[in-house]
Enzyme design. Structure first.
Site, PDB file in Angstrom:
ATOM      1  N   ASN A 153       0.810  -1.232   0.000  1.00 23.35           N
ATOM      2  CA  ASN A 153       0.000   0.000   0.000  1.00 23.35           C
ATOM      3  C   ASN A 153       0.841   1.280   0.000  1.00 23.35           C
ATOM      4  O   ASN A 153       0.414   2.280  -0.545  1.00 23.35           O
ATOM      5  CB  ASN A 153      -1.001  -0.014   1.160  1.00 23.35           C
ATOM      6  CG  ASN A 153      -0.330  -0.229   2.497  1.00 23.35           C
ATOM      7  OD1 ASN A 153       0.826  -0.629   2.566  1.00 23.35           O
ATOM      8  ND2 ASN A 153      -1.047   0.058   3.547  1.00 23.35           N
ATOM      9  N   GLU A 250       4.380  -4.837  11.968  1.00 22.86           N
ATOM     10  CA  GLU A 250       3.370  -3.817  11.643  1.00 22.86           C
ATOM     11  C   GLU A 250       2.279  -4.522  10.850  1.00 22.86           C
ATOM     12  O   GLU A 250       2.422  -4.751   9.651  1.00 22.86           O
ATOM     13  CB  GLU A 250       4.008  -2.704  10.806  1.00 22.86           C
ATOM     14  CG  GLU A 250       5.018  -1.865  11.561  1.00 22.86           C
ATOM     15  CD  GLU A 250       4.371  -0.975  12.613  1.00 22.86           C
ATOM     16  OE1 GLU A 250       3.133  -0.940  12.711  1.00 22.86           O
ATOM     17  OE2 GLU A 250       5.121  -0.326  13.354  1.00 22.86           O
ATOM     18  N   CYS A 284      -3.570   0.293   6.652  1.00 26.86           N
ATOM     19  CA  CYS A 284      -3.676  -0.631   7.783  1.00 26.86           C
ATOM     20  C   CYS A 284      -4.434  -0.036   8.969  1.00 26.86           C
ATOM     21  O   CYS A 284      -5.165  -0.722   9.660  1.00 26.86           O
ATOM     22  CB  CYS A 284      -2.285  -1.043   8.226  1.00 26.86           C
ATOM     23  SG  CYS A 284      -1.229   0.385   8.487  1.00 26.86           S
ATOM     24  N   GLU A 461       7.363   2.017  14.667  1.00 27.06           N
ATOM     25  CA  GLU A 461       8.100   2.700  13.611  1.00 27.06           C
ATOM     26  C   GLU A 461       8.008   4.193  13.872  1.00 27.06           C
ATOM     27  O   GLU A 461       7.121   4.675  14.599  1.00 27.06           O
ATOM     28  CB  GLU A 461       7.534   2.336  12.231  1.00 27.06           C
ATOM     29  CG  GLU A 461       7.763   0.861  11.943  1.00 27.06           C
ATOM     30  CD  GLU A 461       7.704   0.470  10.484  1.00 27.06           C
ATOM     31  OE1 GLU A 461       6.647   0.692   9.868  1.00 27.06           O
ATOM     32  OE2 GLU A 461       8.701  -0.080   9.976  1.00 27.06           O
TER      33      GLU A 461
HETATM   34  P1  NAD Z   1       0.948  -9.876   3.171  1.00 30.16           P
HETATM   35  O1  NAD Z   1       0.978 -10.280   4.575  1.00 30.16           O
HETATM   36  O2  NAD Z   1       0.280 -10.724   2.181  1.00 30.16           O
HETATM   37  O3  NAD Z   1       2.436  -9.656   2.612  1.00 30.16           O
HETATM   38  C1  NAD Z   1       3.335  -8.754   3.240  1.00 30.16           C
HETATM   39  C2  NAD Z   1       4.732  -9.084   2.786  1.00 30.16           C
HETATM   40  O4  NAD Z   1       5.139 -10.320   3.385  1.00 30.16           O
HETATM   41  C3  NAD Z   1       4.912  -9.262   1.286  1.00 30.16           C
HETATM   42  O5  NAD Z   1       6.134  -8.681   0.908  1.00 30.16           O
HETATM   43  C4  NAD Z   1       4.946 -10.782   1.127  1.00 30.16           C
HETATM   44  O6  NAD Z   1       5.648 -11.206  -0.015  1.00 30.16           O
HETATM   45  C5  NAD Z   1       5.654 -11.192   2.393  1.00 30.16           C
HETATM   46  N1  NAD Z   1       5.404 -12.548   2.856  1.00 30.16           N
HETATM   47  C6  NAD Z   1       4.280 -13.290   2.717  1.00 30.16           C
HETATM   48  N2  NAD Z   1       4.411 -14.477   3.360  1.00 30.16           N
HETATM   49  C7  NAD Z   1       5.649 -14.473   3.922  1.00 30.16           C
HETATM   50  C8  NAD Z   1       6.385 -15.399   4.728  1.00 30.16           C
HETATM   51  N3  NAD Z   1       5.864 -16.569   5.090  1.00 30.16           N
HETATM   52  N4  NAD Z   1       7.624 -15.056   5.149  1.00 30.16           N
HETATM   53  C9  NAD Z   1       8.161 -13.861   4.827  1.00 30.16           C
HETATM   54  N5  NAD Z   1       7.520 -12.945   4.054  1.00 30.16           N
HETATM   55  C10 NAD Z   1       6.285 -13.247   3.607  1.00 30.16           C
HETATM   56  O7  NAD Z   1       0.329  -8.399   3.206  1.00 30.16           O
HETATM   57  P2  NAD Z   1      -0.098  -7.481   1.971  1.00 30.16           P
HETATM   58  O8  NAD Z   1      -1.333  -8.076   1.370  1.00 30.16           O
HETATM   59  O9  NAD Z   1       1.094  -7.207   1.132  1.00 30.16           O
HETATM   60  O10 NAD Z   1      -0.455  -6.133   2.739  1.00 30.16           O
HETATM   61  C11 NAD Z   1      -1.680  -5.907   3.330  1.00 30.16           C
HETATM   62  C12 NAD Z   1      -1.601  -6.158   4.825  1.00 30.16           C
HETATM   63  O11 NAD Z   1      -0.560  -5.373   5.390  1.00 30.16           O
HETATM   64  C13 NAD Z   1      -2.861  -5.732   5.549  1.00 30.16           C
HETATM   65  O12 NAD Z   1      -3.196  -6.683   6.521  1.00 30.16           O
HETATM   66  C14 NAD Z   1      -2.469  -4.434   6.197  1.00 30.16           C
HETATM   67  O13 NAD Z   1      -3.221  -4.085   7.318  1.00 30.16           O
HETATM   68  C15 NAD Z   1      -1.035  -4.668   6.514  1.00 30.16           C
HETATM   69  N6  NAD Z   1      -0.328  -3.403   6.677  1.00 30.16           N
HETATM   70  C16 NAD Z   1       0.091  -3.034   7.923  1.00 30.16           C
HETATM   71  C17 NAD Z   1       0.733  -1.813   8.099  1.00 30.16           C
HETATM   72  C18 NAD Z   1       1.191  -1.371   9.456  1.00 30.16           C
HETATM   73  O14 NAD Z   1       2.062  -0.520   9.522  1.00 30.16           O
HETATM   74  N7  NAD Z   1       0.663  -1.871  10.542  1.00 30.16           N
HETATM   75  C19 NAD Z   1       0.974  -0.991   7.011  1.00 30.16           C
HETATM   76  C20 NAD Z   1       0.552  -1.406   5.754  1.00 30.16           C
HETATM   77  C21 NAD Z   1      -0.103  -2.626   5.605  1.00 30.16           C
END
Ligand code: NAD
Length: 487
Positions: A153, A250, A284, A461
């Protein structure tokens, strides 16, 4: 392909390709156009990136925080000079409107480099602890090689929010962007080199859920900072625990935004819209459970509906566009499924709920959507949708709404709109969340800590607090006299 980088990865100061890695396309979500073709990192690429980081880190850690910070501040200046170009790339990568990326993406990344570049010299100091004749002192020392893993995002912002505190503390980083948005982080790596960062200290490798574990499990990695969903967070934290690595998580949320009857309703509506529709709802910390006191519910909903239906949906590169597509087709389809579930479970669709007219067929657009009469047990009130879907729930009194707001496994954020100052502070005191707002929503300047509680994660962060998560405390006891041993 209009955003094709020189190669997929950036390691040891240069672009690197390994065509043995699984190929994947980067699409412009507004049209489905392929804008770049890349390869996921092979185990050899992962090893190369971690080795480069490990090699470069000790000399970097030996510099003063001021010297490290100077380079980050230069990177901030370069990012600001190139804001238009970086924002256009971010728009291509994510589909977010240029109206947003130009003010919120590279600029917030630059803020991070500037803040940490400036604050490091004062904030990385240790303590002197008097012990009579003896004394002790503490030092904040870097962890070594840190891994950053990003969501899609805010790709450039996330890369900078992790790189800045990691680097200024004397660490090296290997960053893996989301496979949906692979391009921005490569530019950040280029800019850091141009600003004078020695090679090997910020490396970018591509890949998905198969690549991430290779990084997390690498024995030379000391810390992992993930921005992603709760299920991914659990997997990454478990993998890191196997080698007792430091982690920052996060993760996702289902945050409450509470509107009391004495609130400035125009501001509350504006806050709720920003907290649900900005970045097409892919934020998020969004306040996706909007609790509105019953006495103002009708006024709130009619104002909200009128303003939501005026949102300009369109080509993200058009400065007038306020709402772009979702990042990908699977994500858009997931959101459409949630909308159907909301209808089936009996929520009232106030506006939106469909794919808009007059958008490219291959674009992944969705209307900004508002549901009313949502109850706590409905799926759309419990699960993170991560799209432009606002759920409005109503309530009678303060104790009830606080209990309902806290009845979730998540704890990322929360917001309160009220003109009663004591109520505002009383309520935020009781809300279980890491980052809270009174009479606004979703503002996250670099000066304030950001992060979650409960299942939304741990670690922070931004702000000086982030430095604690990229350093370890080293304690030194200094004896000033002879050792008195009983034997
Ligand atoms: P996701 O969890 O699908 O993927 C996040 C990242 O993790 C990607 O780069 C992915 O390739 C990697 N990944 C996936 N499985 C993994 C594993 N087993 N080991 C290591 N890396 C792995 O999330 P998304 O769909 O990319 O993003 C959306 C999510 O992120 C939402 O739940 C959102 O709330 C959260 N988010 C949180 C914040 C925050 O600061 N709290 C900010 C932005 C997004």
């Amino acid at each position: 392909m209009r955003a094709q980088p020189k190669a997929s990865h950036f390691i040891d100061g240069a672009y690197v390709e390994d065509t043995a890695g699984t190929p994947f396309d980067s699409l412009y979500p507004a049209t489905g156009e392929v804008i770049a073709r890349l390869h996921a990192a092979t185990p050899a690429i992962v090893a190369q990136a971690v080795a480069a980081a490990k090699r470069a880190q000790p000399e970097w850690a030996a510099l003063s925080p001021t010297a490290r910070g100077r380079i980050l501040k230069k990177a901030a200046d370069i990012m600001r000079t190139r804001n238009r170009e970086l924002s256009e790339l971010e728009t291509l990568d994510t589909g977010k409107p240029i109206q947003e990326t130009i003010v919120a993406d590279p600029t917030s990344g630059a803020d991070s480099f500037e803040f940490f570049g400036g604050v490091a010299a004062a904030a990385l100091n240790g303590e002197h602890i008097p012990l009579g004749a003896d004394f002790a002192y503490t030092r904040r020392v870097p962890i070594g090689v840190c891994v950053g893993i990003g969501a899609w995002n805010y790709p450039q912002q996330i890369a900078c929010w992790k790189a800045a505190p990691a680097l200024v503390s004397g660490n090296a980083m290997v960053f893996k962007p989301s496979e949906n948005t692979p391009l921005g982080a490569l530019k950040i790596a280029e800019i850091l080199i141009e600003a004078g960062l020695p090679k090997g200290l910020f490396n970018v490798i591509q890949g998905d859920r198969d690549t991430g574990p290779l990084l997390v499990g690498h024995p030379d990695v000391g810390k992992v900072s993930l921005t992603g969903s709760v299920p991914t967070g659990r997997k990454v934290a478990a993998a890191a625990a196997g080698q007792l690595k430091h982690v920052t998580m996060e993760l996702g949320g289902k945050s409450p935004l509470i509107v009391f009857e004495d609130a400035d309703l125009d501001s509350a509506i504006g806050g709720a819209m920003l907290g649900n529709f900005y970045s097409t709802g892919q934020v998020c910390s969004n306040g996706t459970r909007v609790f509105v006191q019953k006495s103002v519910k009708d006024r709130f909903l009619s104002g909200l509906k009128a303003r939501t239906e005026k949102i300009v949906i369109g080509d993200p590169m058009d400065e007038a566009t306020q709402l772009g597509p979702m990042v990908s087709r699977p994500q858009r389809d997931k959101v459409l499924d949630y909308i159907e579930t909301g209808k089936a479970e009996g929520a009232t669709l106030v506006t939106g709920g469909a794919i808009p007219n007059d958008v490219p067929a291959e674009g992944t657009y969705i209307q900004p959507t508002v549901f009313a009469d949502v109850t706590d047990t409905m799926t759309i009130a419990r699960e993170e949708i991560f799209g432009p879907v606002m759920c409005v729930l109503d309530f009678d009194d303060e104790d009830e709404v606080v209990a309902r707001a806290n009845a979730t496994e998540f704890g990322l954020s929360a917001g309160v709109f009220t003109s009663d100052i004591t109520r505002a502070h009383r309520v935020v005191d009781k809300l279980e969340a890491g980052t809270l707002w009174i009479n606004t929503y979703n503002l996250c300047p670099v000066e304030i800590p950001f992060g979650g509680s409960k299942q939304s994660g741990f670690g922070r962060e931004n702000s000086v607090a982030a430095l604690q998560h990229y350093t370890e405390l080293k304690t030194v006891y200094v004896a000033m006299g002879k050792v008195e041993a009983p034997y």
